[in-house]
Design a protein around this motif. Structure first.
Motif, PDB file in Angstrom:
ATOM      1  N   ASP A   1      31.543  43.263   3.917  1.00 15.04           N
ATOM      2  CA  ASP A   1      31.376  44.607   4.486  1.00 15.04           C
ATOM      3  C   ASP A   1      32.234  44.785   5.736  1.00 15.04           C
ATOM      4  O   ASP A   1      32.769  45.870   5.983  1.00 15.04           O
ATOM      5  N   ASP A   2      32.378  43.731   6.531  1.00 11.11           N
ATOM      6  CA  ASP A   2      33.248  43.805   7.702  1.00 11.11           C
ATOM      7  C   ASP A   2      34.704  43.981   7.279  1.00 11.11           C
ATOM      8  O   ASP A   2      35.461  44.726   7.905  1.00 11.11           O
TER       9      ASP A   2
ATOM     10  N   ARG B   1      39.216  55.111  -0.041  1.00 11.26           N
ATOM     11  CA  ARG B   1      38.543  54.617  -1.257  1.00 11.26           C
ATOM     12  C   ARG B   1      38.676  53.096  -1.377  1.00 11.26           C
ATOM     13  O   ARG B   1      38.970  52.559  -2.446  1.00 11.26           O
ATOM     14  N   ALA B   2      38.474  52.419  -0.264  1.00 11.31           N
ATOM     15  CA  ALA B   2      38.613  50.958  -0.238  1.00 11.31           C
ATOM     16  C   ALA B   2      37.473  50.309  -1.013  1.00 11.31           C
ATOM     17  O   ALA B   2      36.327  50.753  -0.960  1.00 11.31           O
ATOM     18  N   GLN B   3      37.827  49.241  -1.743  1.00 15.00           N
ATOM     19  CA  GLN B   3      36.821  48.476  -2.472  1.00 15.00           C
ATOM     20  C   GLN B   3      37.238  47.013  -2.517  1.00 15.00           C
ATOM     21  O   GLN B   3      38.419  46.691  -2.456  1.00 15.00           O
ATOM     22  N   ILE B   4      36.260  46.151  -2.607  1.00 12.81           N
ATOM     23  CA  ILE B   4      36.523  44.721  -2.643  1.00 12.81           C
ATOM     24  C   ILE B   4      36.942  44.342  -4.059  1.00 12.81           C
ATOM     25  O   ILE B   4      36.246  44.641  -5.030  1.00 12.81           O
ATOM     26  N   VAL B   5      38.088  43.677  -4.171  1.00 10.90           N
ATOM     27  CA  VAL B   5      38.611  43.282  -5.475  1.00 10.90           C
ATOM     28  C   VAL B   5      38.234  41.841  -5.793  1.00 10.90           C
ATOM     29  O   VAL B   5      37.828  41.524  -6.902  1.00 10.90           O
TER      30      VAL B   5
ATOM     31  N   ARG C   1      37.254  33.754   7.287  1.00  6.86           N
ATOM     32  CA  ARG C   1      36.865  33.072   8.517  1.00  6.86           C
ATOM     33  C   ARG C   1      36.208  34.079   9.434  1.00  6.86           C
ATOM     34  O   ARG C   1      36.295  35.285   9.215  1.00  6.86           O
ATOM     35  N   ARG C   2      35.579  33.587  10.457  1.00 14.14           N
ATOM     36  CA  ARG C   2      34.910  34.458  11.410  1.00 14.14           C
ATOM     37  C   ARG C   2      35.933  35.390  12.060  1.00 14.14           C
ATOM     38  O   ARG C   2      36.997  34.960  12.483  1.00 14.14           O
ATOM     39  N   GLY C   3      35.626  36.661  12.103  1.00 17.88           N
ATOM     40  CA  GLY C   3      36.517  37.645  12.675  1.00 17.88           C
ATOM     41  C   GLY C   3      37.383  38.356  11.660  1.00 17.88           C
ATOM     42  O   GLY C   3      38.050  39.325  11.985  1.00 17.88           O
ATOM     43  N   CYS C   4      37.438  37.896  10.439  1.00 16.55           N
ATOM     44  CA  CYS C   4      38.202  38.494   9.344  1.00 16.55           C
ATOM     45  C   CYS C   4      39.661  38.744   9.704  1.00 16.55           C
ATOM     46  O   CYS C   4      40.136  39.888   9.663  1.00 16.55           O
TER      47      CYS C   4
END
Length: 110
Positions: A62-63, A75-79, A104-107
């Motif tokens: 989600d981050d 319209r972003a989505q996780i692929v 990783r932490r912080g993306c």
């Protein structure tokens, strides 16, 4: 006889009050939450899904979506989510675009 009955009732009320007080104090770290899934009990001490003792494990998908949207992806989505990266796909003014984030932490963006 009536006075004895009053003393017995007062004693029982006091005893039951003493047994209820520790259970009320023990449940203060629990919450009752109402959400899309219905009503549920949430225990703060048992929330190990997102955090471990060292903090966040990695990049939350989600981050990564929020970062991609703030960078201009519509319209972003996780692929794809892998142990090393998170791929987010969406649209820009020029057309389809992909962003890859390190898991990783912080993306951080790769």
């Amino acid at each position: 006889m009536q006075k004895t009955l009053q003393f017995v009732l007062v004693g029982l009320a006091a005893m039951s009050g003493l047994t209820i007080a520790p259970t009320i104090a023990a449940t203060q770290d629990m919450e009752l939450r109402i959400g899309p899934g219905g009503v549920g009990v949430y225990d703060r001490d048992r929330d190990f899904d997102r955090y471990d003792r060292r903090g966040r494990r990695g990049c939350d998908p989600d981050d990564a979506l929020d970062i991609a949207r703030s960078e201009g992806l519509r319209r972003a989505q996780i692929v794809r989510v892998s142990p090393r990266s998170i791929v987010v796909q969406g649209m820009t003014r020029r057309g389809p675009e992909r962003m890859v984030f390190a898991n990783r932490r912080g993306c951080p963006e790769i």
